[in-house]
Design an enzyme around this catalytic site. Structure first.
Site, PDB file in Angstrom:
ATOM      1  N   LYS A 126       0.871  -1.196   0.000  1.00  0.00           N
ATOM      2  CA  LYS A 126       0.000   0.000   0.000  1.00  0.00           C
ATOM      3  C   LYS A 126       0.894   1.228   0.000  1.00  0.00           C
ATOM      4  O   LYS A 126       2.064   1.152   0.404  1.00  0.00           O
ATOM      5  CB  LYS A 126      -0.853   0.006   1.273  1.00  0.00           C
ATOM      6  CG  LYS A 126      -2.110   0.834   1.157  1.00  0.00           C
ATOM      7  CD  LYS A 126      -3.240   0.055   0.543  1.00  0.00           C
ATOM      8  CE  LYS A 126      -4.439   0.908   0.260  1.00  0.00           C
ATOM      9  NZ  LYS A 126      -5.602   0.076  -0.132  1.00  0.00           N
ATOM     10  N   ASP A 166      -7.118   4.240  -4.379  1.00  0.00           N
ATOM     11  CA  ASP A 166      -7.738   4.127  -3.048  1.00  0.00           C
ATOM     12  C   ASP A 166      -8.322   5.525  -2.779  1.00  0.00           C
ATOM     13  O   ASP A 166      -8.578   6.264  -3.753  1.00  0.00           O
ATOM     14  CB  ASP A 166      -6.691   3.710  -1.993  1.00  0.00           C
ATOM     15  CG  ASP A 166      -7.336   3.259  -0.675  1.00  0.00           C
ATOM     16  OD1 ASP A 166      -7.778   2.099  -0.585  1.00  0.00           O
ATOM     17  OD2 ASP A 166      -7.421   4.070   0.276  1.00  0.00           O
TER      18      ASP A 166
HETATM   19  P1  NDP Z   1     -12.921   7.811  -2.572  1.00  0.00           P
HETATM   20  O1  NDP Z   1     -11.840   8.781  -2.397  1.00  0.00           O
HETATM   21  O2  NDP Z   1     -13.487   7.564  -3.906  1.00  0.00           O
HETATM   22  O3  NDP Z   1     -14.130   8.134  -1.576  1.00  0.00           O
HETATM   23  C1  NDP Z   1     -13.939   8.217  -0.201  1.00  0.00           C
HETATM   24  C2  NDP Z   1     -15.232   8.660   0.443  1.00  0.00           C
HETATM   25  O4  NDP Z   1     -15.115   8.574   1.859  1.00  0.00           O
HETATM   26  C3  NDP Z   1     -15.598  10.103   0.138  1.00  0.00           C
HETATM   27  O5  NDP Z   1     -16.996  10.209   0.128  1.00  0.00           O
HETATM   28  C4  NDP Z   1     -14.990  10.876   1.299  1.00  0.00           C
HETATM   29  O6  NDP Z   1     -15.649  12.078   1.556  1.00  0.00           O
HETATM   30  C5  NDP Z   1     -15.215   9.891   2.419  1.00  0.00           C
HETATM   31  N1  NDP Z   1     -14.162  10.039   3.431  1.00  0.00           N
HETATM   32  C6  NDP Z   1     -12.828   9.892   3.257  1.00  0.00           C
HETATM   33  N2  NDP Z   1     -12.158  10.121   4.377  1.00  0.00           N
HETATM   34  C7  NDP Z   1     -13.078  10.426   5.281  1.00  0.00           C
HETATM   35  C8  NDP Z   1     -13.028  10.770   6.640  1.00  0.00           C
HETATM   36  N3  NDP Z   1     -11.857  10.829   7.328  1.00  0.00           N
HETATM   37  N4  NDP Z   1     -14.195  11.004   7.269  1.00  0.00           N
HETATM   38  C9  NDP Z   1     -15.376  10.918   6.606  1.00  0.00           C
HETATM   39  N5  NDP Z   1     -15.495  10.611   5.308  1.00  0.00           N
HETATM   40  C10 NDP Z   1     -14.372  10.369   4.664  1.00  0.00           C
HETATM   41  O7  NDP Z   1     -12.343   6.440  -1.953  1.00  0.00           O
HETATM   42  P2  NDP Z   1     -12.856   4.947  -2.184  1.00  0.00           P
HETATM   43  O8  NDP Z   1     -14.323   4.905  -2.335  1.00  0.00           O
HETATM   44  O9  NDP Z   1     -11.984   4.338  -3.197  1.00  0.00           O
HETATM   45  O10 NDP Z   1     -12.438   4.286  -0.787  1.00  0.00           O
HETATM   46  C11 NDP Z   1     -13.342   4.196   0.313  1.00  0.00           C
HETATM   47  C12 NDP Z   1     -12.892   3.086   1.243  1.00  0.00           C
HETATM   48  O11 NDP Z   1     -12.872   1.845   0.521  1.00  0.00           O
HETATM   49  C13 NDP Z   1     -11.477   3.239   1.806  1.00  0.00           C
HETATM   50  O12 NDP Z   1     -11.447   2.652   3.093  1.00  0.00           O
HETATM   51  C14 NDP Z   1     -10.632   2.393   0.853  1.00  0.00           C
HETATM   52  O13 NDP Z   1      -9.447   1.955   1.469  1.00  0.00           O
HETATM   53  C15 NDP Z   1     -11.590   1.235   0.612  1.00  0.00           C
HETATM   54  N6  NDP Z   1     -11.361   0.425  -0.588  1.00  0.00           N
HETATM   55  C16 NDP Z   1     -11.295   0.991  -1.828  1.00  0.00           C
HETATM   56  C17 NDP Z   1     -11.125   0.195  -2.939  1.00  0.00           C
HETATM   57  C18 NDP Z   1     -11.130   0.739  -4.311  1.00  0.00           C
HETATM   58  O14 NDP Z   1     -11.086  -0.055  -5.251  1.00  0.00           O
HETATM   59  N7  NDP Z   1     -11.205   2.046  -4.516  1.00  0.00           N
HETATM   60  C19 NDP Z   1     -10.957  -1.259  -2.807  1.00  0.00           C
HETATM   61  C20 NDP Z   1     -11.147  -1.763  -1.476  1.00  0.00           C
HETATM   62  C21 NDP Z   1     -11.310  -0.924  -0.407  1.00  0.00           C
HETATM   63  P3  NDP Z   1     -15.299  13.425   0.706  1.00  0.00           P
HETATM   64  O15 NDP Z   1     -16.025  13.257  -0.613  1.00  0.00           O
HETATM   65  O16 NDP Z   1     -15.789  14.535   1.537  1.00  0.00           O
HETATM   66  O17 NDP Z   1     -13.810  13.394   0.553  1.00  0.00           O
HETATM   67  O1  2IT Z   2      -7.969  -1.637  -0.584  1.00  0.00           O
HETATM   68  C1  2IT Z   2      -7.938  -2.126  -1.728  1.00  0.00           C
HETATM   69  O2  2IT Z   2      -8.115  -3.325  -1.933  1.00  0.00           O
HETATM   70  C2  2IT Z   2      -7.711  -1.219  -2.856  1.00  0.00           C
HETATM   71  N1  2IT Z   2      -7.621  -0.014  -2.660  1.00  0.00           N
HETATM   72  C3  2IT Z   2      -7.582  -1.756  -4.248  1.00  0.00           C
HETATM   73  C4  2IT Z   2      -6.193  -2.291  -4.486  1.00  0.00           C
HETATM   74  C5  2IT Z   2      -5.880  -2.683  -5.900  1.00  0.00           C
HETATM   75  O3  2IT Z   2      -4.710  -3.013  -6.122  1.00  0.00           O
HETATM   76  O4  2IT Z   2      -6.750  -2.682  -6.772  1.00  0.00           O
END
Ligand code: NDP
Ligand code: 2IT
Length: 451
Positions: A126, A166
């Site tokens: 990561k 992420d």
């Molecule tokens: P994005 O940046 O697309 O979205 C994140 C969302 O969470 C936004 O709505 C943001 O709000 C909100 N957010 C972020 N930080 C905070 C905080 N400290 N307090 C409150 N709200 C918060 O990220 P993802 O959707 O990609 O990721 C979301 C979660 O999913 C994370 O935990 C990530 O690690 C996990 N994840 C992501 C994957 C992926 O493929 N993208 C895969 C597996 C897990 P705002 O719009 O105001 O910034």
């Molecule tokens: O938390 C996760 O699994 C991710 N942000 C996606 C990682 C990836 O390599 O697609």
């Protein structure tokens, strides 16, 4: 002293403020795998835990770039290459001002076991930066990504370490990072996943994590003899990549997703969230959710500041199934109590470790079906691996092929986790099932590969 307590004692020194979330993730795994350690002493003899909780390497570097006023900006970049027993290091990049080394260690550690659960040949890593993309122009994001890659390219490669997105990193950022890597190395290779489709991205990578979360939940509900999500009220937190696509898949299957949230507040729309509007606000305009109630005046917007500090508005909404999809520790014990009192049957973690240990314990002790992140959100990284596969063979999969393979992968993960829990005497406990199944896969490879 139990075997878990003995193991935990060895790592007490690492429980400092910066390592708090890493320690939280590690402690959960150690308690879960105690029955495995007791059943076979080879894991202790080969010091697997001691080796697994220390990253292979932590790379930390300076990122210097020029903003639109030609002022020099300095950020810190990180890449934690945690474990490559099963394949190249694989995991996302997070751009958010709150990050530090401990957060990347927690995320990298979780990623090792998550990637193992997919059954695909990928190790865990990561990285990211304390750069905040919010409020930056496209050119500033581009200049930051170029500067970040100037250093990162030395440590990555399609068979070495393959970053992806992420929080704060989507296809725009991955595109700029890829462009810079290509320029520096003069190679056109699958060194990043989540690329735009036109230059090597897989169809469905944007949807994969959110869709996968729902496929996983449907299978978990079926295995646990509960009613499916169709026609049910569901609550979702977050409004980013994972949340938007979880909501989209819920709508496809006829469930009613009534909420979403961002870092400033929560939307509750009892008729079901207007996804087109949400996408416009978040993907096109990169604006606050407050915009939603300008169009849907009868929906409710609850600003973060208006809700008591020891809970979150989104988990106060009665629902059949809840999907925390924003960030770590966003659902605490008070929230869990609210969900349980309101009759919630199922909670699935779309974000990484969104539920506090106390909340998780409450769900498990009240027989709420609980899908832990490292199993339930593995769909994103699974499709990332499909993208690596497509890039390596210079082919393109159809949308249908990716979707079918993703669904099959999520159902396999769910079944394997459920069976593992049963085999180790904790039937229905998907947390222990996921930790044992993921750990065993990596540990056995580490033993076979020698020290
Ligand atoms: P994005 O940046 O697309 O979205 C994140 C969302 O969470 C936004 O709505 C943001 O709000 C909100 N957010 C972020 N930080 C905070 C905080 N400290 N307090 C409150 N709200 C918060 O990220 P993802 O959707 O990609 O990721 C979301 C979660 O999913 C994370 O935990 C990530 O690690 C996990 N994840 C992501 C994957 C992926 O493929 N993208 C895969 C597996 C897990 P705002 O719009 O105001 O910034
Ligand atoms: O938390 C996760 O699994 C991710 N942000 C996606 C990682 C990836 O390599 O697609």
């Amino acid at each position: 002293m139990s075997i878990a307590e003995e193991e935990i004692k060895k790592f007490e020194n690492s429980n400092c403020a910066e390592n708090k979330v890493f320690y939280q993730a590690m402690e959960e795994v150690i308690y879960s795998i105690a029955p495995l350690l007791e059943s076979d002493n080879k894991y202790t003899r080969y010091a697997i835990l001691e080796r697994l909780v220390v990253p292979d390497r932590v790379i930390k570097f300076k990122v210097t770039w020029l903003d639109d006023n030609n002022t020099i900006q300095v950020n810190t970049g990180y890449r934690v290459q945690f474990n490559n027993a099963l394949g190249p290091y694989k995991g996302g990049l997070r751009f958010h001002p709150s990050v530090n080394e401990g957060i990347f260690k927690f995320l990298g550690f979780e990623q090792i076991l998550k990637n193992a659960l997919t059954g695909l040949p990928i190790g865990g890593g990561k990285g990211g930066s304390d750069f905040n993309p919010k409020g930056k122009s496209d050119f500033e994001v581009m200049k930051f990504c170029s500067a970040f890659m100037t250093e990162l390219h030395k440590y990555i490669g399609p068979r070495i370490d393959v970053p992806a997105g992420d929080i704060g990193v989507g296809s725009r950022e991955i595109g700029y990072l890829f462009g810079e890597y290509k320029k520096i190395t003069s190679t056109y290779e699958g060194v990043l996943t989540g690329k735009p489709f036109m230059f090597g991205g897989s169809l469905m990578r944007p949807e994969a994590t959110g869709y996968g979360v729902i496929y996983f939940t449907q299978k978990m509900l079926e295995l646990e003899g509960k009613e499916s999500l169709e026609g049910k009220i569901c609550t979702v937190s977050g409004a980013g990549n994972v949340a938007l696509h979880a909501i989209e898949k819920l709508q496809h299957i006829g469930a009613i997703a009534v909420s979403c949230s961002d870092s400033k507040g929560t939307i509750y729309d009892s008729r079901g969230v207007d996804l087109d509007l949400l996408k416009d606000i978040k993907l096109n305009r990169r604006a606050s959710l407050e915009e939603y109630i300008k169009v849907h005046t009868d929906a409710r917007y609850i600003p973060l500041a208006d809700y008591p500090a020891d809970g979150h508005a989104v988990w106060d909404i009665p629902c059949y199934a809840a999907f925390p999809c924003a960030t770590q520790n966003e659902l605490c014990d008070v929230d869990a109590q609210n969900l349980i009192s309101n009759g919630c049957v199922s909670v699935t973690e779309g974000a990484n470790m969104p539920c506090s240990p106390e909340a998780t314990t409450l769900f498990l002790s009240h027989n709420v079906c609980f899908g832990p992140a490292k199993a339930a959100n593995a769909g994103g990284v699974a499709v990332s691996e499909f993208e690596m596969s497509q890039n390596a063979s210079m082919t393109k999969w159809t949308f249908e092929r990716v979707d079918e393979t993703l669904k099959a992968t999520m159902e396999q993960i769910c079944t394997r986790v459920a069976l593992t829990a049963q085999d180790y005497g904790v039937k229905g406990n998907y947390v222990d099932g996921a930790n044992i199944a993921g750990f065993k896969k990596v540990a056995d490879a580490m033993i076979a590969e020698g020290i």
